[in-house]
Design an enzyme around this catalytic site. Structure first.
Site, PDB file in Angstrom:
ATOM      1  N   SER A   1       0.762  -1.096  -0.214  1.00 34.34           N
ATOM      2  CA  SER A   1      -0.020   0.029  -0.005  1.00 34.34           C
ATOM      3  C   SER A   1       0.854   1.401   0.133  1.00 34.34           C
ATOM      4  O   SER A   1       1.473   1.495  -0.935  1.00 34.34           O
ATOM      5  CB  SER A   1      -0.937   0.054   1.207  1.00 34.34           C
TER       6      SER A   1
ATOM      7  N   ASP B   1      -3.452   6.578  -3.045  1.00 33.62           N
ATOM      8  CA  ASP B   1      -2.177   6.029  -2.558  1.00 33.62           C
ATOM      9  C   ASP B   1      -1.775   5.209  -3.750  1.00 33.62           C
ATOM     10  O   ASP B   1      -2.455   4.913  -4.772  1.00 33.62           O
ATOM     11  CB  ASP B   1      -2.234   5.524  -1.152  1.00 33.62           C
TER      12      ASP B   1
ATOM     13  N   ASP C   1      -1.646   1.876  -4.164  1.00 31.38           N
ATOM     14  CA  ASP C   1      -2.540   0.885  -4.596  1.00 31.38           C
ATOM     15  C   ASP C   1      -3.967   1.125  -4.578  1.00 31.38           C
ATOM     16  O   ASP C   1      -4.773   0.284  -4.933  1.00 31.38           O
ATOM     17  CB  ASP C   1      -2.404  -0.559  -3.613  1.00 31.38           C
TER      18      ASP C   1
ATOM     19  N   ASP D   1      -6.098   2.387  -2.786  1.00 31.40           N
ATOM     20  CA  ASP D   1      -7.440   1.923  -1.924  1.00 31.40           C
ATOM     21  C   ASP D   1      -7.518   2.879  -0.971  1.00 31.40           C
ATOM     22  O   ASP D   1      -8.637   2.810  -0.350  1.00 31.40           O
ATOM     23  CB  ASP D   1      -7.111   0.476  -1.121  1.00 31.40           C
TER      24      ASP D   1
END
Length: 722
Positions: free
Chosen positions: A316, A469, A471, A473
Site C-alpha cells: 500500500s 495512494d 495501490d 485503496d
C-alpha cells in the site's frame, strides 16, 4: 544464526537475495560484527502473519519479505483453503499412510493428476466461445504460453546456488512483450523490454533480477454465487498441463478458487507468480489477475469469481523498500480481509511449511489461469455507476496524482465511462514506479507527499485535488484555502468520511432504506458519523480499526476510517476503495457546482446541519517496537488524570473486549468536555497513535479545542515515555 542463514541460502530461488545473504554470511564468518548483527536481525524472528497478512522490508531472511517467505505463506494459505474445503493435505502436510507402498501412492497421485487434467480440458472445451485457450505454438503471444515455455526449468530443478537455466526472461528484445508496463521494473526500463511478467516469467529469477463476534464466519469458505470462472479466464496451455509431475494433484472443476493480484512495487509480480504456481500445485484453481492493478480490483474479483480466497501483493502506502501479502476470504466472509481465528489458523499452516524446510519440495504447477480483461471491465462499469456525472461536472477542473502507483489506468477508464472531464495530471507521479522517486514516503497523509499536486493545482487554478495512494485503496482530497501554506489544504480523512457518509445517508433514505441499514466507521474515526446516522434514522456501528472489521458491520451502506479509507459501494467491494470514493467525491462536487457551491461550501453546510467536528492525530514513530508496548503498559498501570487542562472522566480498556467490541490493544479516554482520545499501536507501521476528536460550537471553536487537545496529547506521550 549462521546455520539458519546457510539453510535459508540453500532454498532461496532469488539470485538477488542469495547474493545479498551470501555476502552477509561471508562477512559474519570473517568476524564482521555489523554483518553478524544484520544476520541476527534477519533470522532471530519471522515476519508475523496476522489479519493484515504479511508486510515488511524486502530482503533475505525470515524477518524480511522475499520469495522464500512468500512461498511458505502461499503454501500455508493453500493448506488452509484445502482444509476448509474438506480436501486432503498436500505438500509438507501430506503423510503417506503407514504400510502404504510409496510407489503405489505416487501412482495414485499420477492418476489424480490425469483426472484433473481431463476435467480441465473438458471444461475449457465446453467453453470455447468464452475462453481463449492458450496456443501451444512457439510463436504464440499468449501469457499462458509463456508460462508453459518456462515449465521445464521451473518444475524440474530445485533452487541452488548454481546459475539457473535460461528463462523466458532471457528472450531477445524482439520477442513479445505485451505486459512490459505491468511489472515493477518496467517503470525503470525505458526500452519497454518485458521483465518478470507473472504470466510469462520463469520460476527462478536470477537472470530476471539482478540486482478477528464476526470472526466465526471465517471457517466457511463455500463459494458465493457468481459468474463462471472459466468465462472470465484464459486457460493454462496444454503444454503446462502435460508438464506436471506426480506430486501435483489434479485441479478439478469444483476446486476452490484463489485469485491473486499485484501492484507495481518491487517484486510484487514475482511474489504473485510464485503464489499462483503454488496454489495450482496444491490442486486449487489459481487465477492470476491479468496485470498490475489496484487493490480494490482484486477485492472485487474475489467476489466476482466466487473465490474461496484472494491475495493482493502490496504494501500500500508503506516506504519504497517494503512489500506485503494481503489475504481475503470468500464464502461467509463475502470477500473481506481475514480476521481471527482465520489468521491464526493460516499462520499455523505457514509455520508447518517453514518447519518442513526446503521450499523447492513444494508442489508447483503452471496450470494456473489468467483472468481476462472482463473482470476489470466489470469493476469499471460498477464503479462508474457509483456517481454518473451530473450536469455540474462540465468544465470541472481538478488535479490527480496516482503517487507512482497503479490507480490511474483504471481510474481513467472509469472517468470516461462516468462522464467526468479528465484531470490535470501530475505527470511525474502518474505511472507505476516502485522506487517512488519524487516522494520520501508514498502516503498522501505524509508531509510533502502532495507537494507536486499542489504545485500543479496552483499553476492550473483548479477546483480541487484528488490523490490515490500507490495501490489506490485510499483517497486524499484537497481544496483551495488562502489561510493554508501554499494556498491549498488537504482535507482530513474524517472530513471526507463525514461528507461521504452524509451523501450515503441521503441516498439510502431517499431510496427507502431497508431495516438495519447502517453507517459504520472505526472507533478511532470521527463521532460525527453517528450524528449523521441518527439524523437520518439509520443504525450506526463503531468497529475495531481496519476494514476487515468495518466491512463486516451489519447492514452497512457506507463505512470509513480516518486513515483515508472509504467504502461507498459495499454491494460491489468489501474493502476500502479509493477509486470509487473519488468518483463519489467528484459527484458531490459536481452537484454542488450546479447551484454555485464549492467543496468548501459543502463542508460549511455539514457543520451547520450536524455541528463542527474536528480531529487530529499525534503519533510517535519508534525504532524499537518494544517502546510502544511499554507506553501502553504504563498508561494501563496509571491512567492519566487529565490531558492538557481538561480532566479525564473515564478510561475504556479494550484489551479484554468492551461492550460489543472484540478485544483490541486500545485505550479510549473520555474527557469531561466531551472530547475523546484513543491510543493504539499502528497495525502496519512502528508507530503509536493518539486519535483526537472534539465538537465545537462552530469551526473556530472546534479548531481551538483540537489545538489544545493536541498539545496535551504530546505532553502525555512525553510523560509516559514517548
Amino acid at each position: 544464526m549462521l546455520a539458519r542463514a546457510h539453510a535459508w541460502l540453500a532454498q532461496d530461488p532469488d539470485g538477488e537475495t542469495r547474493t545479498e545473504l551470501r555476502a552477509l554470511i561471508e562477512a559474519a564468518e570473517s568476524g564482521d560484527a555489523a554483518a553478524a548483527e544484520q544476520l541476527a536481525d534477519r533470522f532471530s524472528a519471522r515476519l508475523a502473519f496476522g489479519t493484515a497478512g504479511l508486510r515488511g522490508a524486502l530482503g533475505a531472511g525470515s524477518n524480511r519479505m522475499n520469495r522464500v517467505l512468500v512461498a511458505q505463506a502461499a503454501a500455508g494459505l493453500a493448506a488452509y483453503v484445502r482444509q476448509k474445503a474438506g480436501l486432503p493435505p498436500v505438500g509438507p502436510d501430506a503423510v503417506t499412510p503407514a504400510g502404504t507402498d510409496a510407489d503405489a501412492a505416487a501412482s495414485d497421485a499420477v492418476a489424480a493428476g490425469a483426472e484433473g487434467d481431463a476435467s480441465r480440458s473438458a471444461r475449457h472445451d465446453a467453453d470455447d466461445d468464452a475462453v481463449v485457450v492458450a496456443s501451444t505454438d512457439a510463436s504464440s503471444e499468449s501469457p499462458a504460453e509463456g508460462a508453459a515455455l518456462a515449465g521445464e526449468a521451473a518444475e524440474t530443478s530445485p533452487a541452488t546456488d548454481a546459475e539457473p537455466a535460461p528463462s523466458v526472461d532471457d528472450a531477445p528484445a524482439e520477442e513479445p512483450a505485451s505486459h512490459a508496463a505491468d511489472t515493477a521494473d518496467a517503470a525503470e526500463n525505458e526500452t519497454g523490454a518485458a521483465e518478470n511478467e507473472p504470466g510469462a516469467s520463469a520460476h527462478d529469477g536470477d537472470d530476471a533480477r539482478d540486482g478477528d463476534a464476526a470472526a466465526g464466519a471465517a471457517s466457511d469458505l463455500s463459494p458465493v454465487p457468481g459468474p463462471s470462472a472459466p468465462e472470465l479466464t484464459d486457460a493454462p496451455s496444454a503444454d503446462a498441463l502435460e508438464a506436471e509431475g506426480p506430486e501435483v494433484p489434479g485441479i478439478l472443476d469444483d476446486a476452490p478458487i484463489v485469485v491473486i493480484g499485484y501492484d507495481g512495487r518491487r517484486n510484487s509480480d514475482v511474489f504473485a507468480r510464485d503464489s499462483a504456481e503454488i496454489f495450482a500445485g496444491a490442486g486449487l484453481r489459481a487465477i492470476l489477475m491479468p496485470r498490475l492493478l489496484p487493490t480494490p480490483v482484486l477485492a472485487f474479483a474475489v467476489r466476482h469469481f466466487g473465490a474461496a480466497a484472494g491475495v493482493m501483493v502490496t504494501a500500500s502506502h508503506n516506504p519504497p523498500d517494503d512489500n506485503g501479502y494481503k489475504v481475503y476470504l470468500g464464502g461467509a466472509d463475502d470477500g473481506s480481509q481475514i480476521v481471527s481465528p482465520a489468521d491464526g489458523e493460516i499462520a499455523a499452516h505457514i509455520t508447518r511449511v517453514a518447519d518442513a524446510g526446503d521450499i523447492s519440495t513444494l508442489p508447483r504447477s503452471l496450470g494456473f489461469e489468467l483472468a481476462t480483461e472482463d473482470v476489470v471491465d466489470a469493476y469499471v462499469n460498477a464503479t462508474a455507476a457509483v456517481a454518473p456525472a451530473p450536469a455540474g461536472a462540465q468544465d470541472l477542473t481538478w488535479v490527480y496524482t496516482a503517487m507512482h502507483g497503479v490507480g490511474w489506468e483504471t481510474f481513467a477508464r472509469i472517468l470516461e465511462a462516468a462522464g467526468y472531464p479528465a484531470p490535470v495530471p501530475v505527470t511525474a507521479q502518474l505511472e507505476p514506479d516502485g522506487a517512488f522517486p519524487t516522494v520520501a514516503f508514498p502516503n498522501p497523509e505524509e508531509p510533502g507527499a502532495m507537494d507536486l499536486a499542489f504545485e500543479a493545482a496552483r499553476d492550473a487554478g483548479v477546483d480541487l485535488v484528488i490523490a490515490n495512494d500507490p495501490d489506490a485503496d485510499r483517497l486524499a482530497v484537497a481544496l483551495p484555502d488562502d489561510s493554508a501554506e501554499g494556498g491549498w489544504r488537504r482535507l482530513t480523512g474524517n472530513e471526507i468520511g463525514l461528507l461521504l457518509g452524509w451523501r450515503a445517508a441521503r441516498l439510502a433514505t431517499a431510496k427507502g432504506a431497508a431495516p438495519g441499514a447502517s453507517l459504520a466507521c472505526s472507533l478511532v474515526s470521527s463521532p460525527g458519523l453517528q450524528t449523521v446516522a441518527e439524523h437520518y434514522g439509520l443504525d450506526f456501528h463503531a468497529t475495531l480499526t481496519g476494514f476487515k472489521w468495518i466491512s463486516r458491520a451489519p447492514g452497512m451502506v457506507f463505512g470509513f476510517e480516518e486513515a483515508l479509507g472509504y467504502l461507498v459501494n459495499p454491494a460491489t467491494v468489501r474493502d476500502k476503495d479509493g477509486i470509487s470514493a473519488a468518483v463519489a467525491i467528484l459527484g458531490m462536487v459536481s452537484e454542488a457546482r450546479e447551484r454555485g457551491a464549492t467543496l468548501a461550501d459543502l463542508l460549511a453546510e455539514f457543520d451547520q446541519q450536524f455541528g463542527s467536528f474536528a480531529s487530529d492525530q499525534v503519533s510517535v514513530r519508534v525504532d524499537d517496537v518494544s517502546q510502544i508496548s511499554d507506553i501502553m503498559s504504563a498508561l494501563r498501570a496509571r491512567h492519566p488524570e487529565s490531558i492538557g487542562e481538561v480532566a479525564v472522566e473515564r478510561v475504556d480498556d479494550l484489551l479484554g473486549g468492551f461492550d460489543d467490541l472484540p478485544p483490541g490493544d486500545v485505550l479510549r479516554l473520555w474527557l469531561v468536555d466531551g472530547s475523546r482520545v484513543i491510543v493504539r499501536p499502528s497495525g502496519t507501521e512502528p508507530k503509536l497513535k493518539l486519535y483526537l476528536d472534539v465538537r465545537g460550537d462552530d469551526r473556530d471553536d472546534a479548531a481551538r479545542r483540537i489545538g489544545a487537545l493536541a498539545d496535551g496529547a504530546r505532553a502525555l506521550l512525553a510523560e509516559y515515555g514517548g
